[in-house]
Design a protein around this motif. Structure first.
Motif, mmCIF file in Angstrom:
data_model
loop_
_atom_site.group_PDB
_atom_site.id
_atom_site.type_symbol
_atom_site.label_atom_id
_atom_site.label_comp_id
_atom_site.label_asym_id
_atom_site.label_seq_id
_atom_site.Cartn_x
_atom_site.Cartn_y
_atom_site.Cartn_z
ATOM 1 N N SER A 67 0.839 -1.189 0.000
ATOM 2 C CA SER A 67 0.000 0.000 0.000
ATOM 3 C C SER A 67 0.880 1.247 0.000
ATOM 4 N N GLY A 68 0.274 2.375 -0.340
ATOM 5 C CA GLY A 68 1.010 3.623 -0.269
ATOM 6 C C GLY A 68 1.504 3.922 1.133
ATOM 7 N N GLU A 69 0.705 3.553 2.128
ATOM 8 C CA GLU A 69 1.117 3.780 3.520
ATOM 9 C C GLU A 69 2.334 2.933 3.872
ATOM 10 N N ALA A 70 2.365 1.702 3.387
ATOM 11 C CA ALA A 70 3.514 0.837 3.649
ATOM 12 C C ALA A 70 4.764 1.365 2.956
ATOM 13 N N MET A 71 4.602 1.860 1.736
ATOM 14 C CA MET A 71 5.743 2.439 1.027
ATOM 15 C C MET A 71 6.288 3.640 1.784
ATOM 16 N N GLN A 72 5.394 4.508 2.238
ATOM 17 C CA GLN A 72 5.838 5.683 2.970
ATOM 18 C C GLN A 72 6.558 5.299 4.261
ATOM 19 N N SER A 73 6.045 4.298 4.966
ATOM 20 C CA SER A 73 6.679 3.863 6.210
ATOM 21 C C SER A 73 8.075 3.318 5.953
ATOM 22 N N LEU A 74 8.221 2.538 4.878
ATOM 23 C CA LEU A 74 9.529 1.973 4.565
ATOM 24 C C LEU A 74 10.507 3.072 4.147
ATOM 25 N N ALA A 75 10.039 4.034 3.355
ATOM 26 C CA ALA A 75 10.910 5.136 2.952
ATOM 27 C C ALA A 75 11.371 5.941 4.159
ATOM 28 N N PHE A 78 9.731 2.436 -5.612
ATOM 29 C CA PHE A 78 9.024 1.166 -5.619
ATOM 30 C C PHE A 78 8.622 0.861 -7.058
ATOM 31 N N LEU A 79 9.103 -0.268 -7.591
ATOM 32 C CA LEU A 79 8.844 -0.649 -8.965
ATOM 33 C C LEU A 79 7.571 -1.481 -9.038
ATOM 34 N N LEU A 80 6.689 -1.102 -9.969
ATOM 35 C CA LEU A 80 5.369 -1.697 -10.089
ATOM 36 C C LEU A 80 5.084 -2.069 -11.535
ATOM 37 N N THR A 81 4.054 -2.864 -11.730
ATOM 38 C CA THR A 81 3.605 -3.194 -13.077
ATOM 39 C C THR A 81 3.079 -1.931 -13.750
ATOM 40 N N PRO A 82 3.495 -1.644 -14.982
ATOM 41 C CA PRO A 82 3.042 -0.415 -15.636
ATOM 42 C C PRO A 82 1.564 -0.469 -15.994
ATOM 43 N N THR A 83 0.960 0.702 -16.079
ATOM 44 C CA THR A 83 -0.426 0.808 -16.539
ATOM 45 C C THR A 83 -0.498 1.399 -17.940
ATOM 46 N N HIS A 84 0.550 2.080 -18.375
ATOM 47 C CA HIS A 84 0.596 2.650 -19.720
ATOM 48 C C HIS A 84 1.194 1.624 -20.674
ATOM 49 N N PRO A 85 0.609 1.426 -21.851
ATOM 50 C CA PRO A 85 1.096 0.376 -22.760
ATOM 51 C C PRO A 85 2.516 0.582 -23.253
ATOM 52 N N GLU A 86 3.017 1.816 -23.250
ATOM 53 C CA GLU A 86 4.375 2.069 -23.725
ATOM 54 C C GLU A 86 5.415 1.949 -22.612
ATOM 55 N N ALA A 87 4.977 1.897 -21.368
ATOM 56 C CA ALA A 87 5.912 1.902 -20.246
ATOM 57 C C ALA A 87 6.512 0.522 -20.003
ATOM 58 N N TYR A 114 8.046 -0.081 -16.912
ATOM 59 C CA TYR A 114 7.727 -0.272 -15.500
ATOM 60 C C TYR A 114 7.102 1.019 -14.988
ATOM 61 N N ARG A 115 6.457 0.924 -13.852
ATOM 62 C CA ARG A 115 5.914 2.099 -13.163
ATOM 63 C C ARG A 115 6.666 2.261 -11.863
ATOM 64 N N VAL A 116 6.896 3.505 -11.463
ATOM 65 C CA VAL A 116 7.621 3.747 -10.228
ATOM 66 C C VAL A 116 6.858 4.746 -9.370
ATOM 67 N N ARG A 117 6.860 4.482 -8.066
ATOM 68 C CA ARG A 117 6.391 5.465 -7.094
ATOM 69 C C ARG A 117 7.602 5.893 -6.274
ATOM 70 N N ILE A 118 7.707 7.190 -6.035
ATOM 71 C CA ILE A 118 8.899 7.790 -5.444
ATOM 72 C C ILE A 118 8.515 8.448 -4.125
ATOM 73 N N GLU A 136 16.796 -9.555 -0.026
ATOM 74 C CA GLU A 136 15.392 -9.938 0.153
ATOM 75 C C GLU A 136 14.751 -9.030 1.201
ATOM 76 N N LEU A 137 13.627 -8.451 0.846
ATOM 77 C CA LEU A 137 12.906 -7.563 1.740
ATOM 78 C C LEU A 137 11.657 -8.273 2.242
ATOM 79 N N SER A 138 11.490 -8.323 3.524
ATOM 80 C CA SER A 138 10.309 -8.961 4.110
ATOM 81 C C SER A 138 9.086 -8.121 3.840
ATOM 82 N N SER A 139 7.964 -8.768 3.540
ATOM 83 C CA SER A 139 6.721 -8.049 3.309
ATOM 84 C C SER A 139 5.942 -7.817 4.601
#
Length: 277
Positions: free
Chosen positions: A29-37, A47-56, A58-62, A273-276
């Motif tokens: 979740s976004g909250e988990a990403m923020q806590s880890l950052a 955080f690298l994610l599956t892209p939503t745009h057909p040309e991308a 990867y997708r990244v949240r910073i 390896e990062l624990s979830s």
């Protein structure tokens, strides 16, 4: 999930800006990403994610330790490096990153990676009120500044141009941020192999003013300003970070496609390896 640590805009061992890259983060979740950052404590974690745009590719949240950014420069190059090192293969001739400002192309050049600078969301001179606040924060007098402009490309950078690299390096700002702003300093350099000296400051946790080692988004905004104002015409090299123990190098060029911000990226630790949990 895989965790990589990389150093971006390096000019030797551990001389750039560190970045943590988390692969396969779709389940966070976004909250988990923020806590880890926040826990990692780097200026940014991606955080690298599956892209939503057909040309991308990867997708990244910073994320900084306190907030999410729509775009940032050294996270763009570091994420592209880590994605490719983990086996990523671009769909086209270039890596295509999807992030909050849209698609950002990344290309390989001369052993470095370079991203195309996104357009400025805001440009033009600072208002009198904005300039007064920036001068107070940086403890500068009006006569110290040649020009002060907005170079907002996601982070809302305010850029102050001074007369010399020595003047930039001599600035000693207030330690506590007066307000949430991103402030940059720039001046021409007469050092060998360096054309411009840059420093960048942002508001960190607890309202402390933090100096960034090497800042891709600031350099991208500054480059557009320098080219559009005629202060730069060809390729140039910027130095940043020497006041905080870094010694980064940013390689800037312009072609028919736009302005490119390049640098060398090195792995510090790969495949952890990062624990979830």
């Amino acid at each position: 999930m895989r965790l990589d640590l990389v150093d971006v805009f390096v000019n030797g061992a551990l001389s750039g800006n560190p970045l943590a890259v988390v692969h396969g983060a779709d389940g966070l979740s976004g909250e988990a990403m923020q806590s880890l950052a926040r826990w990692i404590g780097f200026s940014e974690t991606t955080f690298l994610l599956t892209p939503t745009h057909p040309e991308a590719d990867y997708r990244v949240r910073i994320f900084t330790p306190t907030l999410e950014l729509p775009f940032a420069g050294h996270p763009t190059l570091g994420s592209a490096y880590a994605w490719r090192a983990a086996g990523g293969v671009a769909k086209g001739a270039r890596i295509m990153q999807e992030c909050g400002v849209g698609l950002v192309p990344v290309r390989a050049e001369q052993g470095r990676l370079a991203f195309r600078a996104p357009p400025l969301r805001r440009s033009g001179p600072l208002s009198e009120v904005e300039l007064a606040a920036a001068l107070a924060q940086l403890r500068l007098a009006p006569g110290d500044v040649i020009e002060a402009v907005h170079v907002d490309n996601g982070p809302p950078w305010q850029l102050l141009r001074l007369s010399s690299a020595q003047a930039v390096l001599a600035v000693s700002p207030e330690a506590t941020a007066r307000e949430v702003v991103d402030l940059g300093l720039i001046a021409p350099s007469d050092a060998s192999g360096i054309d411009w000296e840059i420093r960048g400051f942002f508001t960190g946790p607890g309202g402390v003013l933090v100096e960034d080692p090497v800042t891709g988004s600031l350099n991208a905004g500054a480059a557009i300003y320098l080219y559009e104002s005629g202060l730069a015409t060809g390729d140039y090299v910027a130095a940043q970070g020497r006041k905080v123990g870094a010694d980064g190098r940013v390689y800037v060029s312009r072609d028919t496609e736009g302005v490119w911000i390049g640098g060398e990226v090195r792995a510090v630790s790969a495949g952890g390896e990062l624990s979830s949990e």
